[in-house]
Write a protein that holds these residues in place. Structure first.
Motif, short mmCIF file in Angstrom:
data_model
loop_
_atom_site.label_atom_id
_atom_site.label_comp_id
_atom_site.label_asym_id
_atom_site.label_seq_id
_atom_site.Cartn_x
_atom_site.Cartn_y
_atom_site.Cartn_z
N THR A 112 0.81 -1.21 -0.05
CA THR A 112 0.06 0.16 -0.05
C THR A 112 1.08 1.28 0.01
O THR A 112 2.06 1.11 0.23
N ASN A 113 0.18 2.44 -0.11
CA ASN A 113 0.82 3.66 -0.15
C ASN A 113 1.12 4.21 1.36
O ASN A 113 0.81 5.07 1.83
N ILE A 114 1.97 3.24 1.91
CA ILE A 114 2.13 3.48 3.37
C ILE A 114 2.95 4.88 3.55
O ILE A 114 2.88 5.35 4.64
N TRP A 115 3.68 5.48 2.64
CA TRP A 115 4.35 6.56 2.82
C TRP A 115 3.38 7.76 2.98
O TRP A 115 3.73 8.88 3.63
N ASP A 116 2.05 7.61 2.63
CA ASP A 116 1.02 8.67 2.87
C ASP A 116 0.42 8.63 4.20
O ASP A 116 -0.48 9.56 4.78
N LEU A 123 -5.02 4.56 2.70
CA LEU A 123 -4.09 3.46 2.18
C LEU A 123 -4.85 2.70 1.13
O LEU A 123 -5.91 2.17 1.30
N CYS A 124 -4.33 2.53 -0.14
CA CYS A 124 -4.79 1.85 -1.22
C CYS A 124 -4.16 0.79 -1.68
O CYS A 124 -2.78 1.06 -1.64
N PRO A 125 -4.47 -0.03 -2.23
CA PRO A 125 -3.50 -1.27 -2.79
C PRO A 125 -2.72 -0.63 -4.08
O PRO A 125 -3.18 -0.13 -4.79
N LEU A 126 -1.47 -1.56 -4.18
CA LEU A 126 -0.44 -1.18 -4.90
C LEU A 126 -0.55 -2.21 -6.14
O LEU A 126 -1.03 -3.69 -5.77
N MET A 127 -0.04 -2.38 -7.21
CA MET A 127 0.05 -3.40 -8.13
C MET A 127 0.99 -4.11 -7.51
O MET A 127 2.06 -4.04 -7.13
N ASP A 128 1.02 -5.54 -7.90
CA ASP A 128 1.76 -6.57 -7.26
C ASP A 128 2.44 -7.19 -8.74
O ASP A 128 2.37 -6.55 -9.77
N PRO A 249 -18.04 1.96 -8.96
CA PRO A 249 -17.58 1.27 -7.90
C PRO A 249 -16.90 1.69 -6.67
O PRO A 249 -16.37 2.97 -6.79
N HIS A 250 -16.57 1.05 -5.44
CA HIS A 250 -16.08 1.52 -4.44
C HIS A 250 -14.64 1.35 -4.65
O HIS A 250 -14.22 0.22 -5.25
N ARG A 251 -13.76 2.16 -4.22
CA ARG A 251 -12.34 2.16 -4.50
C ARG A 251 -11.99 0.81 -3.54
O ARG A 251 -12.29 0.81 -2.27
N PRO A 252 -10.91 -0.06 -4.21
CA PRO A 252 -10.70 -1.32 -3.22
C PRO A 252 -9.54 -1.00 -2.23
O PRO A 252 -8.97 0.27 -2.44
N HIS A 253 -9.79 -1.66 -1.22
CA HIS A 253 -8.95 -1.20 0.01
C HIS A 253 -8.23 -2.40 0.29
O HIS A 253 -8.54 -3.65 -0.16
N PRO A 254 -6.99 -2.38 0.82
CA PRO A 254 -6.18 -3.55 1.13
C PRO A 254 -6.68 -4.29 2.28
O PRO A 254 -7.31 -4.06 2.89
N ALA A 255 -6.45 -5.78 2.01
CA ALA A 255 -6.71 -6.60 2.74
C ALA A 255 -6.19 -6.55 4.05
O ALA A 255 -5.05 -6.11 4.34
N PRO A 256 -6.95 -6.78 5.28
CA PRO A 256 -6.39 -6.54 6.67
C PRO A 256 -5.41 -7.41 6.96
O PRO A 256 -5.14 -8.72 6.15
N ALA A 257 -4.37 -7.19 7.75
CA ALA A 257 -3.24 -8.08 8.02
C ALA A 257 -3.79 -9.29 8.68
O ALA A 257 -4.47 -9.24 9.57
N PRO A 258 -3.09 -10.51 8.44
CA PRO A 258 -3.83 -11.55 9.19
C PRO A 258 -3.18 -11.60 10.56
O PRO A 258 -2.31 -11.01 11.07
#
Length: 258
Positions: A112-116, A123-128, A249-258
């Motif tokens: 994610t864009n953790i720097w922001d 926080l939004c997902p980045l391409m893998d 569509p809703h903007r995708p959110h990062p999956a929660p950490a396990p």
């Protein structure tokens, strides 16, 4: 100064126009960075206006090889490699036959864009890896945005070297080809950082300074205009209303950490 449409640059008759995008999605309503969002429809409108004109849209690799002395050229760039580029931007680029570059934070591939986070940004997902390879396979280019998206002039030169050199190596291992383009995170650079980028073997590097580039411009200090809505708050309000009634569509959110 931002770029909204061709009328934004009435005196542009010659030189390279760099367009800087970030997220391709409806702007969040309550977000101080909503000016960094454009909807897919606006992206298509802005690029179509240019492809229908006498400007030449080029990849960064093409521009670096040819360095046209005259005429109007355009490069299209996307900072941070958000996942919505594959979901929303790629189809527009392919449809219009445009080859763009996305600058990848090599230490956050699939993250994610953790720097922001400290700025309160969503926080939004980045391409893998798979997303980036699909982006590349569709005729798009991958550039480096450093390892961690840090301010390069605010760390030691040794750390800056690691950011610049290691990100290049990591992305080349992923892409299976040379990575020749760099983007200074936050546009933060000085002469020493610029020289490190050149030493690493990058052919171009982009800043966040607005302006056109001439034939004598330094390819490691290319200027870009932020491409944006004229009224981002109005666009954010419209997007929020459409999402509320289920028409966007809703903007995708990062999956929660396990």
């Amino acid at each position: 100064m931002n770029y909204h449409d061709r009328a934004s640059l009435p005196g542009w008759t010659d030189g390279l126009l760099g367009l800087m995008y970030h997220a391709v999605e409806s702007p969040p309503l309550f977000h101080k960075l909503r000016g960094l969002y454009v909807e897919p429809a606006l992206l298509e409108k802005q690029l179509r206006e240019l492809t229908d004109s006498d400007a030449t849209l080029m990849s960064l690799t093409e521009w670096a090889a040819e360095r046209p002395a005259r005429g109007r050229q355009v490069i299209v760039t996307f900072d941070d490699a958000f996942l919505d580029l594959r979901q929303n931007a790629l189809r527009v680029l392919v449809k219009l036959g445009v080859s763009a570059t996305t600058y990848v934070v090599a230490g956050q591939i699939g993250g994610t864009n953790i720097w922001d986070a400290n700025g309160g940004a969503q926080l939004c997902p980045l391409m893998d890896r798979a997303d980036l390879l699909a982006w590349q396979d569709a005729g798009q280019e991958i550039g480096s945005h450093g390892m961690t998206h840090c301010h390069l002039t605010q760390v030691s030169l040794e750390q800056a070297r690691t950011e610049i050199f290691d990100s290049k190596k990591k992305l080349e291992d992923l892409a299976g080809r040379e990575v020749r383009h760099f983007c200074y995170p936050y546009g933060d650079c000085n002469a020493a950082i610029r020289d490190l980028v050149g030493e690493a073997g990058y052919a171009t590097a982009t800043t966040t300074e607005p302006g056109l580039n001439g034939s004598d411009s330094d390819p490691l200090l290319l200027k870009r205009f932020l491409a944006s809505h004229r009224k981002p708050y109005r666009a954010a309000l419209r997007g929020a209303l459409l999402r509320t009634v289920g028409l966007a569509p809703h903007r995708p959110h990062p999956a929660p950490a396990p």
